[in-house]
Design an enzyme around this catalytic site. Sequence first.
Site, mmCIF file in Angstrom:
data_model
loop_
_atom_site.group_PDB
_atom_site.id
_atom_site.type_symbol
_atom_site.label_atom_id
_atom_site.label_comp_id
_atom_site.label_asym_id
_atom_site.label_seq_id
_atom_site.Cartn_x
_atom_site.Cartn_y
_atom_site.Cartn_z
ATOM 1 N N SER A 23 19.406 -25.923 -18.741
ATOM 2 C CA SER A 23 19.542 -26.279 -20.444
ATOM 3 C C SER A 23 20.734 -27.173 -20.568
ATOM 4 O O SER A 23 21.019 -27.351 -21.700
ATOM 5 C CB SER A 23 19.489 -24.934 -21.042
ATOM 6 N N ASN A 110 23.335 -13.275 -20.690
ATOM 7 C CA ASN A 110 22.198 -12.997 -21.949
ATOM 8 C C ASN A 110 23.110 -12.682 -23.010
ATOM 9 O O ASN A 110 22.702 -13.134 -24.141
ATOM 10 C CB ASN A 110 21.301 -11.783 -21.470
ATOM 11 N N THR A 155 5.417 -32.527 -67.373
ATOM 12 C CA THR A 155 4.736 -31.623 -66.501
ATOM 13 C C THR A 155 3.352 -32.444 -66.058
ATOM 14 O O THR A 155 3.192 -33.267 -66.944
ATOM 15 C CB THR A 155 4.191 -30.457 -67.590
ATOM 16 N N HIS A 156 3.001 -32.083 -64.949
ATOM 17 C CA HIS A 156 1.664 -32.956 -64.420
ATOM 18 C C HIS A 156 2.128 -34.231 -64.301
ATOM 19 O O HIS A 156 1.320 -34.968 -64.190
ATOM 20 C CB HIS A 156 0.564 -32.744 -65.286
ATOM 21 N N SER A 277 14.157 -55.847 -47.532
ATOM 22 C CA SER A 277 12.739 -56.034 -46.850
ATOM 23 C C SER A 277 13.010 -57.307 -45.710
ATOM 24 O O SER A 277 13.571 -58.176 -46.329
ATOM 25 C CB SER A 277 11.700 -56.078 -47.559
ATOM 26 N N LYS A 283 13.191 -57.123 -52.391
ATOM 27 C CA LYS A 283 13.019 -55.832 -52.450
ATOM 28 C C LYS A 283 14.500 -55.159 -52.228
ATOM 29 O O LYS A 283 15.233 -55.618 -51.682
ATOM 30 C CB LYS A 283 12.271 -55.499 -51.014
ATOM 31 N N ASN A 285 14.923 -51.057 -51.210
ATOM 32 C CA ASN A 285 14.323 -49.879 -51.203
ATOM 33 C C ASN A 285 15.067 -48.884 -51.110
ATOM 34 O O ASN A 285 16.148 -48.734 -50.567
ATOM 35 C CB ASN A 285 13.319 -50.052 -49.826
ATOM 36 N N GLU A 290 13.620 -41.607 -49.151
ATOM 37 C CA GLU A 290 12.651 -41.593 -48.283
ATOM 38 C C GLU A 290 12.749 -40.975 -46.857
ATOM 39 O O GLU A 290 11.975 -40.086 -46.365
ATOM 40 C CB GLU A 290 11.764 -42.986 -47.936
ATOM 41 N N TYR A 317 15.860 -9.734 -23.025
ATOM 42 C CA TYR A 317 15.962 -11.154 -22.941
ATOM 43 C C TYR A 317 14.725 -11.838 -22.064
ATOM 44 O O TYR A 317 14.356 -11.288 -21.138
ATOM 45 C CB TYR A 317 17.182 -11.638 -22.197
ATOM 46 N N GLN A 322 15.379 -19.673 -24.489
ATOM 47 C CA GLN A 322 16.117 -20.938 -24.531
ATOM 48 C C GLN A 322 15.661 -21.940 -25.285
ATOM 49 O O GLN A 322 16.265 -23.031 -25.642
ATOM 50 C CB GLN A 322 16.180 -21.371 -22.974
ATOM 51 N N LYS A 325 17.153 -23.509 -28.866
ATOM 52 C CA LYS A 325 18.429 -24.336 -28.918
ATOM 53 C C LYS A 325 18.049 -25.827 -29.595
ATOM 54 O O LYS A 325 18.404 -26.091 -30.454
ATOM 55 C CB LYS A 325 19.161 -24.534 -27.756
HETATM 56 N N1 ARG Z 1 20.217 -21.209 -20.954
HETATM 57 C C1 ARG Z 1 19.876 -19.752 -21.101
HETATM 58 C C2 ARG Z 1 19.345 -19.573 -22.631
HETATM 59 O O1 ARG Z 1 19.681 -20.381 -23.423
HETATM 60 C C3 ARG Z 1 21.140 -18.874 -20.890
HETATM 61 C C4 ARG Z 1 20.700 -17.671 -20.509
HETATM 62 C C5 ARG Z 1 20.235 -17.477 -19.267
HETATM 63 N N2 ARG Z 1 19.893 -16.130 -18.908
HETATM 64 C C6 ARG Z 1 19.160 -15.789 -17.820
HETATM 65 N N3 ARG Z 1 18.870 -14.617 -17.569
HETATM 66 N N4 ARG Z 1 18.478 -16.957 -17.286
HETATM 67 O O2 ARG Z 1 18.832 -18.733 -22.813
#
Ligand code: ARG
Length: 473
Positions: A23, A110, A155-156, A277, A283, A285, A290, A317, A322, A325
């Site tokens: 990760s 964890n 409205t509408h 454009s 143009k 824009n 948007e 856990y 993971q 993220k």
């Molecule tokens: N990269 C892991 C996560 O984002 C970190 C925790 C890892 N823990 C484990 N037991 N492998 O969750």
Amino acid sequence: MAQLWGGRFTKETDQLVYRFNASIAFDQALYKDDIEGSMAHVRMLREQGILTGEEAREILNCLEEILTELIEGRLEITGEYEDIHSFVEAELIDRIGDVGKKLHTGRSRNDQVALDMRLHTRTDIIQTDMLLRELLKTILHIMEEHTETIMPGFTHLQKAQPVTLAHHMGAYFEMFRRDRSRLHDIFKRMNYCPLGSGALAGTTYPLDRDYTAQQLHFYGPTLNSMDGVSDRDYLIEYLSACATIMMHLSRFSEEIILWNSNEYGFVELDDAYSTGSSIMPQKKNPDIAELVRGKTGRVYGALMSLLTVMKGIPLAYNKDMQEDKEVAFDAMETVKSCILLFNGMLATTVFRTDRMRASASQGFTNATDAADYLVNHGVPFRDAHGIVGQIVLACIQKGIAIEDMSLAELQAISPVFEEDVYEAISMENCVNKRLTVGGPGKEAMEEVIAIERKYLDEVWEPLVLPQEQDESI
Ligand code: ARG
């Protein structure tokens, strides 16, 4: 490949498995949170006599040094580590040797990652709140300038009744004010420290979780270690608040896009916030509006994605987590940049008050007031509604507005009309007689503006712990 857990394995991890599992490519965004969390952990270990003063000092100095080098860009996070936690620990051991190996005492990745994500989210909530406050300042400024700028209310998407630009902007003020209040609520619920939960079942070391929590400005420790490592509710709540912010920004963007069209011509976007454009030279824009409207999709997606990731995960856990993220980081950056850019665009927009006023005068936006005039002269409302309906029909046939009808013409439809009807249905009167709290009338609007001004002057200080909480820590 550098791993923290090689001991019980006899074979190297398959390359593809390693990459699939790693990760570091995205959790390096947590480096600051990770190091600050580690430093609090070390101070606590020292207070508890688990590390000596000398050991703690050595580790703390080195962590500080790593942090500074990372901030200043002198140290590069490389892909050879599985995650940011391994990277920092390996770097520490590399620099100070065996004593660095004591950092992870009484801790698991964890509870470490649970802490890092909370710290990161907490910082992001504060930043988003500050950006919203800036946006609210811009909106309030427009409100103060335009309490007399008449425009049609819809409205509408049909012209309904005249309002003012201040009133229209005030609606968005309310939305973003509620968004801020949602952030503050989430913060209060999430500001508890999971560190010390261990892998799932706490630890046998005499950790002082209150002390760690205090170091990191949390209200206190989380109260169940299995929940501590596997709770992502706060992130789901935050992504939901972000999705709502984007929904508001998207509605606002849609209006800016409409108002900027040739047909409306209510606003002129600043050149610095518009794009051209490649083929059509004429143009200009509204790309920012948007894009904000478009980016709403990925923030909604992040919320849906995390809800789905978390569904059906048994305690405690699991590696599924993971997956929180990338989507969360993307949503956080998206929301912040959208608020920032939208604010810049709004602050530089020129409002074409003449066009707004002219638009309000067409489309019979004073028809309700014409009916109210009759009611004030003793005609039951339902009859008044019918009479004004006839007048509107006659006007449409002639291609004129109600106030363009002569008194004789009006009286031919209802003898109740007198000369003062013209005053009663003037745009100014239609707006300024609406003085119920929250209405567009200038006096009502000014009272609201005073309330909002006072609200904006208050500063939210989330990391200052409430008094009673302070004592319990
Ligand atoms: N990269 C892991 C996560 O984002 C970190 C925790 C890892 N823990 C484990 N037991 N492998 O969750």
